[in-house]
Design an enzyme around this catalytic site. Structure first.
Site, PDB file in Angstrom:
ATOM      1  N   SER A  45       0.847  -1.187   0.000  1.00 19.99           N
ATOM      2  CA  SER A  45       0.000   0.000   0.000  1.00 19.99           C
ATOM      3  C   SER A  45       0.884   1.239   0.000  1.00 19.99           C
ATOM      4  CB  SER A  45      -0.876   0.018   1.259  1.00 19.99           C
ATOM      5  OG  SER A  45      -1.530   1.257   1.416  1.00 19.99           O
TER       6      SER A  45
ATOM      7  N   TYR B 277      -2.435  -0.272  10.391  1.00 16.33           N
ATOM      8  CA  TYR B 277      -2.293  -0.686   8.989  1.00 16.33           C
ATOM      9  C   TYR B 277      -0.960  -0.224   8.417  1.00 16.33           C
ATOM     10  CZ  TYR B 277      -3.584  -1.080   4.009  1.00 16.33           C
ATOM     11  OH  TYR B 277      -3.635  -1.398   2.661  1.00 16.33           O
TER      12      TYR B 277
END
Length: 354
Positions: A229, A242
């Site tokens: 990501s 995250y």
């Protein structure tokens, strides 16, 4: 030999048979307890020598080998000429989102694809559709990537169904956003287990057949690709669980790349921007638009539409990341034989490497 030991042994033999038969990997091997019309009978002590000799004398498109007390292996040449024909791939988290799109893309390019997810009904449905649409083999697998036994069995099922593994795509992931005050230890550890620890567990077992294939074909190369990501490249406000796991994923990618380079296994990460149309963002109950609105991550936002507009405005190219953007990056990584240990941004310019 117990059934468990038998399957373990078979999973080591199948990739070797595949590469002896087709050093370019353009073949599949399926394992079964019994079969008809045997081409070769052999045993555990001499199968390698016997099969090598048999292949040197017989140019067959399909060979069935019985290895005494282990089982039967059917080795078949890949006839399709698509760019990934003969490749065997696993995509975790492929019941929806990026994972489903990646699995479909690999099928469209001719690969045999294992769709793995805890949502077994979802991957069964998609596997059937992809196989019928693209005419290639698929296998749905119920897998909990945070469980070591489940991760190991996922790879074993892949090898015993198709004969090896060439492309492992670590896509499964979850998000639990929130500030320090809001984040619970339970949610923090859940995100870490799926987005970080599971990557290690899956790679630990995915490399086993890849190493075997390399030992029988010195020019053979394989790919491990983590769908990371942009949050693995820069911090993420009120989304630290995250981002921390994704930063760790890039550390694993670089470290795995160094360790596995001698075996011809490339390890790279793709760092997509925000997939605003996917369920991770758009789910009406647990999507990031809803989570970020509740967490107050976008000042002044009163609706999920406000949150979306704010995130689109962050991107120089003015939109969220799409599945085809990630698929193009995957295609590049697989085709590029001279790159490993990289984190490739696919962010529309939102995140630029220094």
């Amino acid at each position: 030999m117990s059934p468990k030991e038998n399957m373990y042994t078979a999973a080591k033999i199948a990739p070797a048979l595949r590469m002896i038969y087709a050093p370019d990997g353009r073949a599949t091997v399926s394992f079964s307890d019994t079969a008809e019309n045997m081409s070769l009978h052999t045993d555990e002590s001499s199968w390698e020598k016997d099969f090598t000799a048999f292949c040197s004398k017989n140019a067959l498109d399909k060979i069935t080998v019985e290895i005494k007390d282990i089982g039967c292996f059917t080795v078949e040449r890949e006839a399709s000429t698509k760019s990934l024909s003969g490749k065997i791939a696993v995509v975790t988290g492929s019941a929806q989102g990026f994972g489903a799109h990646i699995a479909e893309y690999l099928c469209s390019m001719g690969a045999k694809v294992v769709l793995a997810d805890m949502n077994y009904d979802g991957v069964c449905e998609r596997a059937a559709v992809f196989s019928e649409t693209y005419g290639t083999g698929t296998l749905p697998v119920m897998a909990n990537v945070t469980d070591e036994t489940s991760a190991r069995e996922m790879i074993q099922k892949t090898v015993l169904t198709f004969g090896g593994l060439d492309i492992f795509i670590n896509n499964a992931g979850i998000v639990r956003a929130g500030s320090l005050e809001e984040m619970t230890r339970e949610n923090f550890e859940l995100v870490t287990s799926v987005d970080y620890t599971a990557y290690f567990l899956c790679v630990k077992y995915a490399v086993e057949p890849m190493k075997i294939q390399r030992s029988f074909a010195p020019d053979y190369m394989a790919d491990i690709i983590e769908i990371n990501s942009k949050s693995g490249l820069e911090g993420s406000n009120k989304n630290f669980a995250y981002a921390g796991a994704k930063f760790g994923g890039i550390g694993l990618t670089q470290s795995f790349a160094l360790e596995l380079a001698p075996y011809g296994i490339k390890v790279n990460a793709i760092c997509p921007g925000n997939f605003l149309d996917g369920p991770l963002w758009s789910d009406p109950d647990r999507g990031l638009f809803v989570q970020y609105l509740k967490a107050g991550k976008v000042p002044g936002a009163k609706t999920v539409e406000d949150v979306r507009a704010a995130y689109e405005a962050k991107v120089p190219l003015g939109r969220g990341c799409r599945a085809e953007d990630v698929n193009r990056a995957i295609s590049y990584i697989i085709a590029q034989e001279y790159e490993t240990g990289q984190a490739l941004p696919v962010t529309g310019g939102q995140t630029m490497l220094n």
